[in-house]
Write an enzyme that holds these catalytic residues in place. Structure first.
Site, short mmCIF file in Angstrom:
data_model
loop_
_atom_site.label_atom_id
_atom_site.label_comp_id
_atom_site.label_asym_id
_atom_site.label_seq_id
_atom_site.Cartn_x
_atom_site.Cartn_y
_atom_site.Cartn_z
N CYS A 1 0.32 -1.53 -0.07
CA CYS A 1 0.16 0.25 0.36
C CYS A 1 1.07 1.51 0.30
O CYS A 1 0.19 2.56 -0.22
CB CYS A 1 -1.05 -0.46 1.57
SG CYS A 1 -1.63 -1.92 1.23
N THR B 1 1.92 -8.08 8.97
CA THR B 1 0.56 -7.68 8.84
C THR B 1 0.19 -5.42 9.24
O THR B 1 -0.45 -4.62 9.56
CB THR B 1 -0.33 -7.53 8.25
OG1 THR B 1 -1.10 -8.37 9.78
CG2 THR B 1 -0.48 -8.56 7.54
N HIS C 1 -2.46 7.59 6.12
CA HIS C 1 -2.86 7.32 5.62
C HIS C 1 -4.32 6.22 6.14
O HIS C 1 -4.87 5.60 5.00
CB HIS C 1 -1.90 5.69 6.66
CG HIS C 1 -1.59 4.34 5.90
ND1 HIS C 1 -1.73 4.20 4.41
CD2 HIS C 1 -1.80 3.04 5.87
CE1 HIS C 1 -1.96 2.24 3.98
NE2 HIS C 1 -2.17 2.31 4.82
N THR D 1 -8.96 1.14 10.40
CA THR D 1 -8.49 -0.14 10.82
C THR D 1 -7.73 -0.39 12.23
O THR D 1 -7.65 0.94 12.74
CB THR D 1 -7.22 -1.11 10.00
OG1 THR D 1 -5.87 -1.17 10.01
CG2 THR D 1 -7.64 -1.88 8.88
N PRO D 2 -8.56 -0.85 13.50
CA PRO D 2 -7.40 -0.61 14.76
C PRO D 2 -6.55 -0.52 15.16
O PRO D 2 -6.31 1.22 15.71
CB PRO D 2 -9.05 -1.78 15.91
CG PRO D 2 -9.72 -2.08 14.65
CD PRO D 2 -9.52 -2.27 13.67
N ALA D 3 -5.61 -1.06 14.74
CA ALA D 3 -4.41 -1.02 15.07
C ALA D 3 -4.01 -0.43 14.35
O ALA D 3 -3.24 0.97 15.28
CB ALA D 3 -3.52 -2.31 15.55
N GLU E 1 -0.73 4.94 14.11
CA GLU E 1 -0.57 6.00 13.03
C GLU E 1 -0.67 7.45 13.90
O GLU E 1 0.63 7.89 14.05
CB GLU E 1 -1.41 6.13 11.17
CG GLU E 1 -0.47 7.43 11.12
CD GLU E 1 -1.69 7.49 9.89
OE1 GLU E 1 -0.74 8.35 8.52
OE2 GLU E 1 -2.32 6.85 9.56
N LYS F 1 -9.60 8.28 2.19
CA LYS F 1 -10.17 6.80 2.48
C LYS F 1 -11.18 6.64 2.51
O LYS F 1 -12.24 5.76 2.77
CB LYS F 1 -8.91 5.87 3.20
CG LYS F 1 -7.39 5.69 2.22
CD LYS F 1 -6.61 4.63 2.98
CE LYS F 1 -5.65 4.11 2.49
NZ LYS F 1 -4.32 5.41 2.58
N HIS G 1 -9.47 2.72 0.04
CA HIS G 1 -8.20 1.88 0.04
C HIS G 1 -7.99 1.71 -1.12
O HIS G 1 -8.51 0.32 -1.18
CB HIS G 1 -7.93 1.11 1.27
CG HIS G 1 -5.98 1.14 1.57
ND1 HIS G 1 -5.35 1.31 0.59
CD2 HIS G 1 -5.66 -0.01 2.14
CE1 HIS G 1 -4.48 1.50 1.35
NE2 HIS G 1 -4.45 0.23 1.73
N PHE H 1 1.26 -3.45 3.88
CA PHE H 1 2.33 -4.62 4.38
C PHE H 1 3.80 -5.13 4.59
O PHE H 1 4.48 -5.01 3.45
CB PHE H 1 1.63 -5.97 4.28
CG PHE H 1 -0.03 -5.90 4.37
CD1 PHE H 1 -0.65 -5.33 5.04
CD2 PHE H 1 -0.85 -7.33 3.27
CE1 PHE H 1 -1.92 -5.32 5.73
CE2 PHE H 1 -2.04 -7.08 3.76
CZ PHE H 1 -2.57 -6.48 4.68
#
Length: 401
Positions: A152, A259, A292, A296-298, A303, A324, A329, A388
């Site tokens: 990405c 990931t 970015h 996503t939770p993590a 970030e 996004k 994405h 990733f």
């Protein structure tokens, strides 16, 4: 550019600023077997405007998108490519996944009909560097011809690399960006198995919700973008319109997980700091950050911590949004599309919003420009792209005086 919110820059920019989502139920194939049935596809693109039917059959849609974005960028730039200057022009167009739809189709043909059913154009039509190849061949560009692949972060790395090609004298002009067409059964199945995507199937336009405490994963989208980078004096001599300057490029590796980002955002921090150092500026000089921010939770939390660590006290004055939330994405095309939005923010003095941010996660305690675009002074903007494998890239753009 091509995106779920529009394939013309003016349309895409207006939709992003107005908070118009490009996410919908996928109808290109039967998604009933998947826990995620939504995504962002490109609805207003006609490949006939760029490729012959024969060339369309030879190549995957990600090549169609990338070639179209490159041709549009060349047209907008007013660049004339000739036999005399072609060797001083290069291409760096990548993709995160490449021609996965073509791979799936040819695998099915082989299982059902044997090897004779496999297209002779299967390999050259699906490999990732074929966008750069087609652009080079179509426009007779004979300078550097490369494709960087970093998931990405792909198109962000392509832009940074292209800038350094010009700095090192390898080219006067570089076309840089990326393309993606990954809303295929296998790709979506893979992301679903990894439990990476949102399952908000009944409310697709609200599924991508970076920074929101109820976020449940990213939304997969297709598209492409291309930026024309040019050595400054070369651009001035030909009277080119200069939208902005690329002044900083930073990279890093997490060395943590295939990931997931580290919770302390250290890789993101180091990429941003490297870009700031490369630009010769301070965090206080940056007005806007296009994150970015995948939803996503993590990822979002990591970030946010990385931004806090890189910017220090300046983080409280920094406007941060994730486009996004409207586009979804675009994987390997995300970095270039979001860089274009940074450049638009500089030129229009408008910061695009983060939509669907109804209940901001306390772990993401930044000015995330919720819901509504903001008129604001934007001289310098930074764009983050992470991939990733723990690969990170940050680009800094500044208004041209």
């Amino acid at each position: 550019m091509n995106s779920p919110v529009g394939s013309r820059l003016d349309v895409a920019w207006r939709n992003v600023c107005e908070g118009v989502s490009g996410i919908h139920v996928i109808d290109d194939f039967d998604t009933s077997m998947l826990p995620t049935r939504i995504g962002g596809t490109v609805k207003d693109f006609n490949p006939d405007d760029y490729l012959s039917p024969k060339d369309q059959r030879k190549t995957d849609p990600f090549v169609h998108y990338g070639l179209a974005a490159s041709i549009d960028a060349i047209t907008d730039s007013g660049l004339e490519i000739t036999a005399e200057n072609g060797h001083r022009i290069g291409v760096a167009m990548g993709s995160g996944i490449g021609g996965i739809q073509t791979i799936e189709e040819n695998h099915k043909r082989m299982l059902e009909g044997g090897m004779r059913k496999v297209s002779p154009f299967f390999i050259p039509g699906s490999i990732i560097n074929m966008t750069s190849g087609y652009v080079s061949i179509t426009k007779h560009i004979t300078g550097p011809n490369v494709s960087i692949v970093t998931a990405c972060a792909t198109s962000a790395h392509c832009i940074g690399f292209a800038g350094r090609c010009i700095e090192h004298g390898d080219a006067d002009v570089m076309l840089a960006g990326g393309s993606e067409h990954a809303t295929s059964p296998l790709a979506m199945g893979g992301f679903c198995s990894a439990r990476a995507m949102s399952t908000r199937n009944d409310d697709p336009t609200r599924a991508s919700r970076p920074w929101d405490i109820d976020r449940d994963g990213f939304v997969l989208s297709n598209g492409a973008g291309c930026i024309v980078l040019e050595e400054l004096e070369h651009a001035k001599r030909r009277g080119a319109r200069i939208y902005a300057e690329l002044i900083g490029f930073g990279m890093s590796g997490d060395a943590y997980h295939i990931t997931l980002p580290p919770a302390d955002g250290d890789g993101a921090r180091r990429a941003m700091e490297a870009a700031i150092n490369d630009a010769g500026i301070t965090p206080d000089d940056i007005d806007y950050l296009n994150a970015h921010g995948t939803s996503t939770p993590a990822g979002d939390a990591g970030e946010a911590v990385g931004i806090r660590r890189a910017f220090g006290d300046a983080a409280d004055r920094l406007m941060v949004s994730s486009t996004k939330s409207t586009t979804g994405h675009l994987l390997g095309a995300a970095g270039v599309v979001e860089s274009i939005f940074c450049i638009q923010a500089i030129n229009e003095q408008v910061v695009p919003p983060t939509i669907n941010l109804d209940n901001q996660d306390p772990a993401c305690d930044l000015d995330c420009v919720p819901h509504t675009a903001r008129d604001a002074r934007v001289k310098t903007a930074i764009s983050n792209s992470f991939g990733f494998g723990g690969t990170n890239s940050s680009l800094i753009f500044r208004a041209f005086d």
